[in-house]
Design a protein around this motif. Structure first.
Motif, PDB file in Angstrom:
ATOM      1  N   PHE A 108       0.633  -1.161   0.037  1.00  0.00           N
ATOM      2  CA  PHE A 108      -0.167   0.031  -0.448  1.00  0.00           C
ATOM      3  C   PHE A 108       0.564   0.963  -0.226  1.00  0.00           C
ATOM      4  CE2 PHE A 108      -2.806  -3.622   1.737  1.00  0.00           C
ATOM      5  CZ  PHE A 108      -4.135  -3.486   0.791  1.00  0.00           C
ATOM      6  N   GLY A 109       2.088   1.207  -0.674  1.00  0.00           N
ATOM      7  CA  GLY A 109       2.686   2.001  -0.680  1.00  0.00           C
ATOM      8  C   GLY A 109       3.388   2.546   0.715  1.00  0.00           C
ATOM      9  N   GLU A 110       5.011   3.157   0.463  1.00  0.00           N
ATOM     10  CA  GLU A 110       6.276   3.350   1.231  1.00  0.00           C
ATOM     11  C   GLU A 110       5.576   4.269   2.132  1.00  0.00           C
ATOM     12  OE1 GLU A 110       9.811   3.445  -0.179  1.00  0.00           O
ATOM     13  OE2 GLU A 110      10.085   2.062  -1.088  1.00  0.00           O
ATOM     14  N   ALA A 111       4.436   5.286   2.071  1.00  0.00           N
ATOM     15  CA  ALA A 111       3.732   6.379   2.694  1.00  0.00           C
ATOM     16  C   ALA A 111       2.889   6.193   3.514  1.00  0.00           C
ATOM     17  CB  ALA A 111       2.987   7.653   1.840  1.00  0.00           C
ATOM     18  N   PRO A 112       3.096   6.124   4.885  1.00  0.00           N
ATOM     19  CA  PRO A 112       2.278   5.209   6.065  1.00  0.00           C
ATOM     20  C   PRO A 112       1.293   6.263   5.486  1.00  0.00           C
ATOM     21  CG  PRO A 112       4.276   6.494   7.460  1.00  0.00           C
ATOM     22  CD  PRO A 112       4.418   6.667   5.580  1.00  0.00           C
ATOM     23  N   ILE A 113      -0.209   5.617   6.333  1.00  0.00           N
ATOM     24  CA  ILE A 113      -1.499   6.002   6.207  1.00  0.00           C
ATOM     25  C   ILE A 113      -2.007   6.552   7.658  1.00  0.00           C
ATOM     26  CG2 ILE A 113      -3.339   5.315   5.895  1.00  0.00           C
ATOM     27  CD1 ILE A 113      -2.301   2.145   4.310  1.00  0.00           C
ATOM     28  N   VAL A 114      -2.481   6.808   7.204  1.00  0.00           N
ATOM     29  CA  VAL A 114      -2.897   7.939   8.716  1.00  0.00           C
ATOM     30  C   VAL A 114      -4.051   7.637   9.272  1.00  0.00           C
ATOM     31  CG1 VAL A 114      -4.085   9.920   9.859  1.00  0.00           C
ATOM     32  CG2 VAL A 114      -1.796   9.990   8.101  1.00  0.00           C
ATOM     33  N   LEU A 115      -4.076   7.495  10.236  1.00  0.00           N
ATOM     34  CA  LEU A 115      -5.193   6.099  10.771  1.00  0.00           C
ATOM     35  C   LEU A 115      -5.798   6.699  11.678  1.00  0.00           C
ATOM     36  CD1 LEU A 115      -7.360   3.134  11.414  1.00  0.00           C
ATOM     37  CD2 LEU A 115      -4.786   2.418  12.358  1.00  0.00           C
ATOM     38  N   ASP A 116      -4.836   7.657  12.856  1.00  0.00           N
ATOM     39  CA  ASP A 116      -5.750   9.073  14.124  1.00  0.00           C
ATOM     40  C   ASP A 116      -5.846   9.770  13.731  1.00  0.00           C
ATOM     41  OD1 ASP A 116      -7.019  10.138  15.899  1.00  0.00           O
ATOM     42  OD2 ASP A 116      -5.530   8.986  16.946  1.00  0.00           O
ATOM     43  N   PRO A 117      -6.448  10.669  12.755  1.00  0.00           N
ATOM     44  CA  PRO A 117      -6.903  11.733  12.544  1.00  0.00           C
ATOM     45  C   PRO A 117      -5.798  12.396  13.510  1.00  0.00           C
ATOM     46  CG  PRO A 117      -9.054  11.185  12.036  1.00  0.00           C
ATOM     47  CD  PRO A 117      -8.224   9.881  12.599  1.00  0.00           C
ATOM     48  N   GLN A 118      -6.672  12.976  14.992  1.00  0.00           N
ATOM     49  CA  GLN A 118      -5.500  13.747  16.010  1.00  0.00           C
ATOM     50  C   GLN A 118      -4.262  13.525  15.883  1.00  0.00           C
ATOM     51  OE1 GLN A 118      -8.255  13.319  19.007  1.00  0.00           O
ATOM     52  NE2 GLN A 118      -9.762  13.241  17.822  1.00  0.00           N
ATOM     53  N   GLY A 119      -3.332  12.279  15.223  1.00  0.00           N
ATOM     54  CA  GLY A 119      -2.137  11.809  15.654  1.00  0.00           C
ATOM     55  C   GLY A 119      -1.383  11.935  16.513  1.00  0.00           C
ATOM     56  N   ARG A 120      -2.210  11.260  17.094  1.00  0.00           N
ATOM     57  CA  ARG A 120      -2.274  10.306  18.670  1.00  0.00           C
ATOM     58  C   ARG A 120      -1.552   9.146  18.480  1.00  0.00           C
ATOM     59  NH1 ARG A 120      -8.093  10.822  21.041  1.00  0.00           N
ATOM     60  NH2 ARG A 120      -8.342  10.160  19.076  1.00  0.00           N
ATOM     61  N   ALA A 121      -0.559   9.109  19.056  1.00  0.00           N
ATOM     62  CA  ALA A 121      -0.110   7.495  19.400  1.00  0.00           C
ATOM     63  C   ALA A 121      -1.076   6.190  19.577  1.00  0.00           C
ATOM     64  CB  ALA A 121       1.706   7.456  20.318  1.00  0.00           C
ATOM     65  N   LEU A 122      -0.343   5.220  18.713  1.00  0.00           N
ATOM     66  CA  LEU A 122      -1.345   3.999  18.432  1.00  0.00           C
ATOM     67  C   LEU A 122      -0.736   3.414  19.745  1.00  0.00           C
ATOM     68  CD1 LEU A 122      -2.070   3.780  14.286  1.00  0.00           C
ATOM     69  CD2 LEU A 122      -3.434   5.538  16.578  1.00  0.00           C
ATOM     70  N   GLU A 123      -1.665   2.799  20.721  1.00  0.00           N
ATOM     71  CA  GLU A 123      -0.845   1.551  21.605  1.00  0.00           C
ATOM     72  C   GLU A 123      -1.295   0.342  21.013  1.00  0.00           C
ATOM     73  OE1 GLU A 123      -3.457   2.710  24.695  1.00  0.00           O
ATOM     74  OE2 GLU A 123      -1.959   5.103  25.315  1.00  0.00           O
ATOM     75  N   HIS A 124      -2.501   0.560  20.449  1.00  0.00           N
ATOM     76  CA  HIS A 124      -2.677  -1.205  19.793  1.00  0.00           C
ATOM     77  C   HIS A 124      -3.087  -1.403  17.946  1.00  0.00           C
ATOM     78  CE1 HIS A 124      -2.233  -2.398  23.588  1.00  0.00           C
ATOM     79  NE2 HIS A 124      -3.025  -1.572  24.145  1.00  0.00           N
ATOM     80  N   VAL A 125      -2.542  -2.101  17.472  1.00  0.00           N
ATOM     81  CA  VAL A 125      -3.719  -1.949  16.182  1.00  0.00           C
ATOM     82  C   VAL A 125      -3.802  -3.624  15.852  1.00  0.00           C
ATOM     83  CG1 VAL A 125      -2.055  -0.036  14.943  1.00  0.00           C
ATOM     84  CG2 VAL A 125      -0.913  -2.072  14.934  1.00  0.00           C
ATOM     85  N   ALA A 126      -4.438  -2.916  14.435  1.00  0.00           N
ATOM     86  CA  ALA A 126      -4.848  -4.143  14.116  1.00  0.00           C
ATOM     87  C   ALA A 126      -4.926  -4.923  12.410  1.00  0.00           C
ATOM     88  CB  ALA A 126      -6.269  -4.920  14.414  1.00  0.00           C
ATOM     89  N   LEU A 127      -5.054  -5.310  11.587  1.00  0.00           N
ATOM     90  CA  LEU A 127      -5.611  -5.865  10.585  1.00  0.00           C
ATOM     91  C   LEU A 127      -5.404  -6.471   9.077  1.00  0.00           C
ATOM     92  CD1 LEU A 127      -2.165  -5.876   8.034  1.00  0.00           C
ATOM     93  CD2 LEU A 127      -2.195  -6.381  10.189  1.00  0.00           C
ATOM     94  N   SER A 128      -6.436  -6.239   8.563  1.00  0.00           N
ATOM     95  CA  SER A 128      -6.918  -7.836   8.108  1.00  0.00           C
ATOM     96  C   SER A 128      -7.254  -7.066   6.343  1.00  0.00           C
ATOM     97  CB  SER A 128      -8.363  -8.273   8.451  1.00  0.00           C
ATOM     98  OG  SER A 128      -8.782  -9.279   7.632  1.00  0.00           O
ATOM     99  N   GLU A 129      -6.253  -8.313   5.836  1.00  0.00           N
ATOM    100  CA  GLU A 129      -6.492  -8.263   4.196  1.00  0.00           C
ATOM    101  C   GLU A 129      -7.456  -9.186   3.299  1.00  0.00           C
ATOM    102  OE1 GLU A 129      -3.844  -6.943   0.307  1.00  0.00           O
ATOM    103  OE2 GLU A 129      -2.781  -7.971   2.416  1.00  0.00           O
ATOM    104  N   ASN A 130      -8.750  -9.070   2.532  1.00  0.00           N
ATOM    105  CA  ASN A 130      -9.349  -9.746   2.371  1.00  0.00           C
ATOM    106  C   ASN A 130      -9.633  -9.804   0.905  1.00  0.00           C
ATOM    107  OD1 ASN A 130     -11.514 -12.019   1.866  1.00  0.00           O
ATOM    108  ND2 ASN A 130     -13.064 -10.793   3.192  1.00  0.00           N
TER     109      ASN A 130
END
Length: 760
Positions: free
Chosen positions: A184-206
């Motif tokens: 999905f590209g080398e550029a990171p994807i913005v997940l939290d619009p407020q720019g806060r640190a993400l303490e936990h993450v999860a992903l699923s590609e279908n």
């Protein structure tokens, strides 16, 4: 003897003396003694050889079967302390590639180090494209075997990458070149619009859709990214959609998205799971996962993503997955528990090809488990203190990092899928509403959960034998008694060989006939078949009654013992009448379709190839065995007993029931046991006439699968030495043991019957 005595006396009177020690007589005695010894040794060696062969069969089957009940083993290799390891930050992720040649390590600074597994020699180092000033705050992997990694950053962004190991052969030398890819590209994807640190993450590609989830405190962010490729230009476009979900009041501790992107599991508080339905964007329910003061310490999906493995602070591991309740609603259900020790579980590593997993606790203890078999295969210390581990895709190598060292282990765990409970008890399989007995050894997908229950196969074996014996035992025993006791000798000499000749008919022919002709015929003439079974005894009794009312002159015209020949036209007539009125009965009583009436009105399932067909076909095959042995037993009763009973005033019927049958009871019982053994071990008839469906239902209209038929079908396709292969041998051992026990019990009962009635 009289001639010899006369000759001897004559010879003595004539002054001659017989010589029994002539060379010819001595040679004759030596030859006769040699034949006697040879016969005695031949019989003894033959008998011992049979016993030895049976014993060797037991030992061979046990030799093949016993490894499936052995646990796992760890063989430690030499620990490595490479210089490059000391210069890196703490590990976030370890991984081993398919060939057990290359390993990967990701540290908190975003450096990915590839190195050889054998000697930890560095291969290449890659720095992930992290934004300036951003650091890694969380990491998550997609489903086992996907090699997709999601990094949560301190600025609210995420980075998705995959680690791959393509194999090339330059100059005919096998070379593995580890690389990183950014789908999905080398550029990171913005997940939290407020720019806060993400303490936990999860992903699923279908497919072409990537689902990302992240949390900060008690706030949840969810993003769906869809990719679409233009078939004309090849350009790929991405669409991002933010998904709003009900917020959670308590801090989030772990996140998991299932592979179908239907459920989002959010662990919060001490031990509570909030399950969100991503399709309806609603809360499915809140579930208490642990009892007491235990807290969730780690969370990981099992292979396939259907099950969640929840590790707690007390050293326990629980398996959960979604189950439909009686109202059709999916609820998160606790399935089974495992225990590693008393320290908190720090890491759960699922296998990539089986439903097994490894778990590590804070004290360096390692446990190897299998979920379906509910089996603990190994608990062993691999390090002192906190560790980080990776399991190879084939689950044959384990890499552990602890105290600045890399420790490698060879894992020997060939048969984790088999346990006593998995073989004989109900097992709660994934996507099932309740625990069941199931045999399903193979499937088309890689995350298949083996279902190796022998219970439905054993049940099918006994079911087939039961229905076959219901038909065969009464007919064969009654026919044997009548043939041996009442039938005229001339007629017996014709009837007995004809019935015994039926035994020479190959069972594959009977199975072919039953599957291709009898099964569809029975389905189309069900009322006629049942009418035939009911009217035949009535017709025989009615014919006997009418025969007794005929004038004595007519009855005496038939020679004694030939009356049975008169039943031939009676049985043929009853059969023609029953089958001929089958259609009329079906229209009159069952609305024109008895099968439809059974299924809809009575709720009785109907398969064309069912136990009724097996009972008819296999009963026909078993009758000659039972008849021949029972008839010989009845006919061998001394005539003196029969004549004595008749002379004392007993009727022929009383003599038969109180003298003949009791005396012949050991032989009759042996005939029944041999017939039962033939029915239990039958293969081709049940293989071709039952539909071969491994279900547990006494319904006579349902199919079945037996141990013998299952072994015959699946053995040619099983991998030699695999769990499937050895379980098939276990089925053969169960069948042989059952036959051995039944024969032993039959011999004990037969011996007691012989002693009891030997005085008659």
């Amino acid at each position: 003897m009289n001639d010899l005595a006369n000759n001897s006396m004559s010879a003595q009177s004539n002054g001659l003396r017989l010589d029994f020690n002539t060379p010819a007589q001595q040679r004759k005695r030596r030859v006769r003694a040699f034949k006697d010894r040879l016969t005695r040794w031949y019989v003894s060696i033959g008998g011992l050889a049979v016993l030895g062969a049976i014993t060797l069969i037991f030992f061979y089957l046990a030799h093949v079967v016993l490894p499936i009940f052995a646990g796992a083993e760890l063989k430690p290799l030499k620990a490595q302390q490479p210089a490059w390891l000391a210069a890196q930050n703490d590990a976030l992720l370890l991984a081993v590639e398919e060939q057990n040649k290359v390993a990967m390590r990701l540290d908190r600074a975003g450096q990915v180090q590839f190195f050889t597994l054998k000697d930890s020699a560095p291969l290449n180092r890659v720095q992930l494209p992290l934004p300036a000033g951003a650091s890694i705050t969380s990491v998550s992997q997609d489903q086992p075997g996907s090699h997709r990694v999601l990094l949560g950053l301190s600025n609210g962004q995420v980075l998705v990458f995959t680690h791959t190991y393509p194999v090339t052969y330059p100059d005919n030398v096998k070379t593995i070149t580890p690389t990183l890819q950014y789908p999905f590209g080398e550029a990171p994807i913005v997940l939290d619009p407020q720019g806060r640190a993400l303490e936990h993450v999860a992903l699923s590609e279908n497919g072409d859709t990537l689902m990302l989830a992240g949390s900060t405190g008690a706030e949840l962010s969810l993003l769906s990214i869809s990719r679409e490729e233009n078939l004309m230009t090849g350009e790929v476009s991405q669409d991002e959609t933010r998904i709003g979900l009900p917020q959670i009041a308590e801090p989030i501790k772990a996140l998991v998205i299932d592979p179908r992107q239907q459920w989002l599991y959010v662990i919060n508080g001490k031990a509570t799971a909030d399950v969100f339905d991503l399709r309806s964007k609603s809360l499915n329910g809140r579930y208490a996962m642990l009892k007491g003061d235990a807290e969730v310490s780690t969370l990981s999906p099992l292979l396939g993503g259907t099950s969640l493995l929840v590790g707690d602070s007390k050293g326990g591991i629980a398996q959960w997955f979604m189950v439909r309740d009686g109202d059709g609603k999916s609820v998160l259900t606790h399935i089974r528990d495992f225990s590693l020790g008393e320290k908190p579980i720090t890491q759960i590593v699922p296998e990539e090809r089986r439903k097994g997993f490894m778990a590590l606790d804070a004290d360096g203890m390692l446990g190897i488990f299998h979920s379906t078999a509910h089996r603990t295969l190994l608990v062993e210390r691999v390090a002192d203190g906190p560790t980080h581990a990776a399991l190879s895709p084939r689950a044959s190598r384990l890499l552990v990092e602890s105290n600045g060292q890399l420790q490698r282990f060879v894992v020997d765990n060939p048969h984790p899928e088999v346990s006593w409970s998995a073989l004989w008890s109900k097992v709660w399989y994934e996507n099932y509403d309740e625990p069941r007995y199931v045999w399903q050894s193979t499937s088309a997908n890689s995350d298949f959960e083996p279902k190796l229950s022998l219970a439905p196969l054993t049940f099918g074996t006994l079911k087939a034998a039961f229905y076959a014996m219901i038909l065969a035992a009464p007919l064969a025993i009654c026919a044997a008694i009548y043939t041996a006791y009442f039938m005229a000798p001339a007629m017996r000499r014709k009837v007995k060989p004809v019935i015994e000749l039926m035994e020479a008919l190959p069972t594959v022919i009977l199975g072919f006939f039953a599957g291709l002709f009898l099964a569809p015929y029975v389905e189309g003439h069900l009322p006629g078949i049942f009418s035939l079974l009911l009217l035949t005894p009535v017709g025989v009794l009615l014919a006997a009654y009418l025969w007794s009312r005929l004038p004595e002159k007519v009855r005496l015209a038939i020679p004694e013992g030939w009356e049975a020949a008169l039943l031939i036209p009676v049985i043929l007539g009853v059969g023609a009448l029953s089958l001929g009125m089958s259609g009329h009965l079906e229209n009159w009583l069952f609305g024109g379709d008895m099968r439809h009436w059974l299924s809809n009105d009575l709720g009785i399932a109907f398969d064309q190839r069912n136990a009724l067909v097996v009972g008819l076909a296999m009963g026909f095959a078993v009758i000659p065995n039972i008849f021949s042995i029972a008839e010989d037993a009845v006919f061998s009763v001394p005539k003196s007993l029969t004549f004595g009973s008749l002379a004392l005033g007993a009727t022929p019927w009383q003599t038969m029931t109180r003298v003949v049958i009791l005396t012949a009871s050991p032989g009759i019982f042996s005939a029944l046991m041999i017939g039962l053994g033939r029915a239990v071990g039958e293969t081709m008839i049940v293989l071709m006439a039952t539909g071969n469906t491994p279900i547990m239902d006494m319904n006579i209209f349902e199919g079945l699968r037996t141990l013998a038929a299952n072994t015959a079908v699946e053995m040619p396709e099983s991998e030699v030495g695999s769990s499937h292969y050895r379980v098939l041998f276990l089925a053969a051992l169960v069948l042989l043991s059952f036959t051995f026990v039944m024969n032993t019990l039959a011999e004990v009962i037969r011996t007691r019957l012989r002693k009891k009635y030997a005085s008659l």
